[in-house]
Design a protein around this motif. Structure first.
Motif, PDB file in Angstrom:
ATOM      1  N   THR A  65     -10.249   3.147  68.673  1.00  0.00           N
ATOM      2  CA  THR A  65      -8.949   2.903  69.297  1.00  0.00           C
ATOM      3  C   THR A  65      -7.804   2.829  68.304  1.00  0.00           C
ATOM      4  N   ALA A  66      -8.095   2.712  67.014  1.00  0.00           N
ATOM      5  CA  ALA A  66      -7.033   2.667  66.006  1.00  0.00           C
ATOM      6  C   ALA A  66      -7.627   2.993  64.652  1.00  0.00           C
ATOM      7  N   ILE A  67      -6.811   3.584  63.775  1.00  0.00           N
ATOM      8  CA  ILE A  67      -7.239   3.966  62.431  1.00  0.00           C
ATOM      9  C   ILE A  67      -6.182   3.517  61.432  1.00  0.00           C
ATOM     10  N   GLY A  68      -6.630   2.983  60.311  1.00  0.00           N
ATOM     11  CA  GLY A  68      -5.753   2.618  59.210  1.00  0.00           C
ATOM     12  C   GLY A  68      -6.469   2.843  57.896  1.00  0.00           C
ATOM     13  N   LEU A 104      -3.834  -1.563  67.343  1.00  0.00           N
ATOM     14  CA  LEU A 104      -2.922  -1.376  66.220  1.00  0.00           C
ATOM     15  C   LEU A 104      -3.555  -1.944  64.948  1.00  0.00           C
ATOM     16  N   LEU A 105      -3.486  -1.185  63.850  1.00  0.00           N
ATOM     17  CA  LEU A 105      -3.979  -1.609  62.540  1.00  0.00           C
ATOM     18  C   LEU A 105      -2.916  -1.317  61.493  1.00  0.00           C
ATOM     19  N   LEU A 106      -2.747  -2.266  60.558  1.00  0.00           N
ATOM     20  CA  LEU A 106      -1.792  -2.071  59.462  1.00  0.00           C
ATOM     21  C   LEU A 106      -2.332  -2.736  58.203  1.00  0.00           C
ATOM     22  N   GLN A 143       4.759  -7.985  74.750  1.00  0.00           N
ATOM     23  CA  GLN A 143       3.542  -7.183  74.590  1.00  0.00           C
ATOM     24  C   GLN A 143       3.748  -6.216  73.437  1.00  0.00           C
ATOM     25  N   ILE A 144       3.015  -6.419  72.356  1.00  0.00           N
ATOM     26  CA  ILE A 144       3.244  -5.652  71.125  1.00  0.00           C
ATOM     27  C   ILE A 144       2.822  -4.206  71.332  1.00  0.00           C
ATOM     28  N   SER A 145       3.715  -3.276  71.007  1.00  0.00           N
ATOM     29  CA  SER A 145       3.447  -1.848  71.147  1.00  0.00           C
ATOM     30  C   SER A 145       3.622  -1.086  69.842  1.00  0.00           C
ATOM     31  N   ALA A 146       4.261  -1.682  68.822  1.00  0.00           N
ATOM     32  CA  ALA A 146       4.484  -0.997  67.550  1.00  0.00           C
ATOM     33  C   ALA A 146       4.603  -2.038  66.451  1.00  0.00           C
ATOM     34  N   ILE A 147       4.268  -1.625  65.224  1.00  0.00           N
ATOM     35  CA  ILE A 147       4.327  -2.514  64.073  1.00  0.00           C
ATOM     36  C   ILE A 147       4.688  -1.701  62.843  1.00  0.00           C
ATOM     37  N   VAL A 148       5.456  -2.296  61.940  1.00  0.00           N
ATOM     38  CA  VAL A 148       5.834  -1.636  60.693  1.00  0.00           C
ATOM     39  C   VAL A 148       6.155  -2.718  59.660  1.00  0.00           C
ATOM     40  N   HIS A 149       5.906  -2.386  58.398  1.00  0.00           N
ATOM     41  CA  HIS A 149       6.272  -3.277  57.301  1.00  0.00           C
ATOM     42  C   HIS A 149       7.545  -2.742  56.659  1.00  0.00           C
TER      43      HIS A 149
END
Length: 925
Positions: A65-68, A104-106, A143-149
């Protein structure tokens, strides 16, 4: 039975990417960027220099479901777990704790941030797998849909929500730093801009906002008219260009200085989920759920992009697959996306596309929106091909769902042909008739000149595939009274076979005697059930007819009689094929089973079940692979024929017995992927990064090979071949080498000391201790007795004594080492004197000890060729004595089992090596 007797999962072809956004990073050791794409339960790694598939990941227990990825590990979220992989195959870390699937993965320095579907944010310490921080969010409010540093923002991350809000959090303190003004639409994507403090925000309503976080001010705001913003990327090679992806497959390029659209580009047939400019290069990598990965380069005079490299497969599940050619290297497949593709079983770089079926190819090329092409034809439901005229003209003919037209394709030119074959009786030139007739089946003649087409009205027509001219009709007024379900022709174009839904199998003259109509059939067979499909093995003149009552009938073309009938499927048969030697018939049905029937014995010899129904299958012309296509799967699955590289014992099975369930093949299939689940591997946690750096030892350049590398391998001895190879023929060699003249006795023999028998010259210093008389009996000491002890009359040879001692100790190494030092003549002498019947110097217990010694050598898997040679000589010399003695004959089965186990290991390795060499030789030729 837990697996298939004949076939085992090998690998899958045609998988490139799906809806999960890919990950792009730079590898210092390779000096290139790599792209990590998700393909269901596994992931692929492509090198950007050539777009070749570098690695494939292991199989996960659930869909990814997610790749990082960071500089050391690749992280894949499957279900509630997160797996950390090194080099795509070494499982290093497993992070447990989520109750919902992670989306989501970061990677964040020495930490990993994961967010699940319940908006629970967890921060993990990468090295120890411990949980550092946990921040819960409510889906109703945020509801979290996106993430960035954000760059230069230490310990801070920016979160976007479905409600349109943005929040900046400090992960070290676990506190909310700032909450930004709410947008009117859901945040789809967040991307760091080249400028400090600026973040690009893609919204669901098509707006793109460049927001300055420091002043909370919009630097730039634009809007795209093609739906939600699915991806954003910035060029970093000195050109102020921003690229945004949309849900209809278009990418828009924005000039950040002028704030205008520079150009648009249709890159995919589906939503653009991956959009990455390579660092400091004019290269753009895009991916999409249409199962494609593309690289674009900006080198045109107007600054626009062109396609540089790509990898793609079917964007919808395949409908029909067939091997093309006699070498078994290429598979032609048609898909529900109306395309025809060629897959290579040798290398993925040789895959290519023949294009998509179109009513007007030239008009289709001018369409800017590929997904909305009005000239696109319905999907191909069935096709057939021949290699005889590949170079001259079209060699593939295809049916389309619900159409009366039959299209032709050129395998050699890799494109769709110009012909649309329609009989004149079905041509609606005045557009005043409502035709509901469709083409239902077809076949190409072996010569590659003619294509015969069957229709739902019962007509059978034959065309010239080069010119498209109508050549013949079968039946008057029609060949059958119902749907035509199958057509076939023989190798010499003498016979045409047609099968219909009326249950009749008719045999026709291929060429009409007068005019263009063959009015009457030569023969007719009533099968009493509607025919589902026909498949032919032309070399053996056998026709397979599948019936609607789930049975399969084999008909001989020469005698025109039914020769076999197979019953066992519980669903409609979807496809069937013959093995190259026509010994096996392989069928598949809607009951999700694949059955292998042995035609000579008329038995079911193998069957297995899959989770998704098989829609089409084909056997390689070389017999090494079985290719299958399945419902809801976009790839082609290859199953290896185990009978080619190992011994397979076939036995008759009951057709109504339950078939074992097998997993479908993956991109890479090896022994480690056959392990039962990931939890067993997950429990074997390895050292963290810091411990790995301290675990390296100083390399020792002075390497000495151990006596045996592995107990699973067969180890040969270091003894020269001349000392064991001719033991069986030693009597012939002695007879051939005997002197022609008799030896003359010397006048006076010199005094000599006794020596030990063998190749090395040694004096026998233990002669007295072994029971031999001393050299000078008169010089015995006063305390020495002249009475001969009982043990001194033992007539055993030195080797016999070692064997006699091993009867109680069960240690045979000294006896083996002693025999290895002897020459051929002494070995034959020692083994010959083991029996008490001829020479009187042996015993039955010593012979039994020798047989136990051979079993020991086979069990150790060392000196394998010596054990074989010694055993052969022993059986040659004492075979009759062993059979006549009950004690010795009872040991023979143990010797046979030990020898068979060792030989099976050696045979498997030899056959595997021969198979690899043969494959390489065929590939090079």
């Amino acid at each position: 039975m837990s697996s298939s007797n004949i076939f085992q999962a090998n690998r899958a072809l045609g998988y490139v990417s799906n809806h999960i956004p890919p990950n792009v990073r730079y590898i210092d050791q390779r000096r290139e960027n790599i792209v990590i794409t998700c393909v269901g339960r596994s992931f692929h790694v492509y090198g950007c220099n050539s777009f070749r598939l570098i690695r494939t990941g292991r199989i996960h227990p659930a869909e990814i479901t997610a790749i990082g990825a960071d500089g050391f590990l690749t992280y894949a979220a499957a279900g509630n777990l997160i797996y950390g992989w090194r080099s795509s195959v070494e499982l290093r870390k497993v992070y447990r704790g989520h109750d919902k699937p992670v989306h989501l993965l970061l990677p964040f320095a020495k930490h990993l941030i994961s967010i699940d579907e319940s908006s629970l944010l967890k921060i993990w310490i990468v090295s120890t797998q411990d949980l550092y921080l946990e921040i819960p969010f409510a889906n109703e409010k945020f509801q979290i849909s996106a993430i960035v540093h954000p760059a230069s923002y230490k310990n801070k991350i920016l979160l976007g929500s479905v409600q349109g809000g943005l929040e900046l959090w400090n992960l070290k303190s676990g506190k909310l730093v700032h909450k930004f003004a709410n947008f009117d639409s859901a945040v789809m994507h967040l991307e760091q801009a080249p400028a400090i403090d600026v973040i690009a925000i893609g919204l669901q309503n098509g707006r793109i906002v460049l927001l300055n976080l420091k002043y909370e001010k919009a630097v730039m705001e634009v809007h795209q008219d093609w739906g939600p913003v699915t991806a954003i990327s910035f060029r970093t090679d000195g050109t102020a260009i921003m690229a945004t992806g949309s849900s209809n497959g278009q990418v828009v390029f924005w000039d950040l200085e002028e704030k205008v659209i520079v150009s648009t580009l249709v890159v995919h047939d589906d939503s653009v989920t991956g959009l990455h400019f390579l660092p400091n290069e004019p290269l753009l990598v895009t991916s999409s759920p249409d199962n494609s990965l593309k690289m674009w380069i900006f080198d045109l005079t107007d600054g626009a992009a062109r396609l540089l490299r790509f990898r793609e497969g079917h964007s919808a599940p395949p409908t029909c697959v067939r091997y093309h050619g006699a070498n078994g290297r290429n598979i032609v497949s048609s898909g529900e996306d109306s395309s025809l593709r060629i897959y290579s079983t040798v290398s993925e770089t040789l895959n290519c596309s023949l294009g998509k079926a179109s009513y007007n190819r030239k008009a289709s090329k001018k369409q800017k929106k590929k997904s909305e092409d009005p000239f696109r034809m319905p999907p191909i439901s069935f096709f057939t091909s021949e290699t005889t005229r590949d170079k001259e003209w079209d060699s593939i003919a295809a049916l389309h769902q619900g159409l009366v037209q039959v299209t032709t394709w050129s395998y050699d030119k890799r494109r769709m042909g110009d012909l649309h074959l329609v009989p004149e009786v079905f041509q609606n030139k005045q557009h005043n008739k409502d035709f509901t007739v469709t083409a239902t089946c077809l076949c190409l003649s072996h010569c590659g000149n003619f294509v015969a087409i069957g229709y739902s009205s019962g007509h059978v027509e034959r065309f010239n595939i080069q010119s498209g001219i109508h050549r013949a009709s079968y039946g008057f007024p029609t060949a059958h009274t119902d749907f035509i379900r199958g057509l076939s022709s023989d190798n010499l174009n003498q016979l045409m076979v047609s099968g219909g839904a009326d249950g009749l199998l008719k045999f026709w003259n291929f060429k009409p005697t007068q005019g263009t109509v063959v009015k009457r059939p030569l023969d007719t067979i009533n099968l009493s059930e509607p025919i589902t499909l026909l498949r032919t093995h032309r070399e053996s003149a056998i026709v397979c007819a599948a019936l609607d009552d789930f049975t399969v009938v084999l008909v001989d073309l020469d005698t025109r009689v039914i020769v076999r009938r197979f019953e066992g499927h519980s669903g409609t048969i979807t496809d069937a094929c013959f093995s190259p030697d026509s010994r096996w018939l392989i069928t598949t049905a809607q009951d999700c089973t694949i059955k292998i029937w042995d035609i000579p014995s008329s038995y079911l010899v193998d069957h297995f079940r899959v989770s998704h129904m098989c829609t089409s299958l084909t056997m390689s012309p070389t017999g090494d692979f079985l290719a299958t296509a399945h419902v809801d799967y976009r790839g082609i699955n290859l199953w290896a024929n185990k009978s080619l590289f190992t011994h397979v014992t076939l036995r008759g099975l009951k057709p109504e017995s339950v078939a074992p369930l097998l997993d479908l093949p993956t991109a890479v299939c090896d022994e480690q992927q056959e392990d039962n689940g990931m939890d067993a591997n997950a429990n074997k946690q390895q050292m963290d990064v810091d411990e790995l750096e301290d675990a390296f030892e100083e390399i020792n350049l002075e390497y000495s090979s151990p006596p045996q590398l592995s107990s699973e391998l067969i180890t040969m001895s270091t003894v020269a071949a001349s000392r064991w190879q001719n033991l069986l023929n030693l009597d012939i060699i002695k007879k051939r080498n005997r002197p022609r003249q008799t030896l003359k006795k010397p006048k006076s023999a010199p005094f000599f000391l006794p020596t030990v028998a063998g190749l090395d010259f040694e004096f026998d210093l233990q002669a007295s201790a072994d029971g031999q008389a001393p050299l000078n009996a008169s010089k015995l000491g006063a305390g020495e007795s002249r009475i001969i002890e009982t043990k001194q009359v033992d007539h055993l040879t030195p080797f016999g004594k070692l064997l006699n001692a091993s009867v109680t100790t069960k240690v045979y190494d000294q006896a083996v080492n002693h025999l290895m030092k002897l020459g051929p003549s002494m070995i034959e002498y020692e083994i010959r004197n083991l029996t008490p019947f001829n020479s009187g110097s042996g015993s039955l217990s010593v012979m039994g000890a020798f047989m136990r010694m051979i079993i020991h050598m086979f069990g150790q898997r060392k000196e394998f060729e010596l054990a074989q040679s010694y055993l052969s000589l022993f059986l040659k010399l004492h075979g009759r004595a062993i059979v006549e003695n009950k004690q010795l004959s009872q040991i023979l089965p143990e010797v046979e089992d030990a020898q068979a186990q060792g030989w099976i290991v050696l045979e498997d390795k030899l056959l595997y090596g021969l198979g690899v060499v043969s494959n390489l030789r065929n590939f090079s030729s």
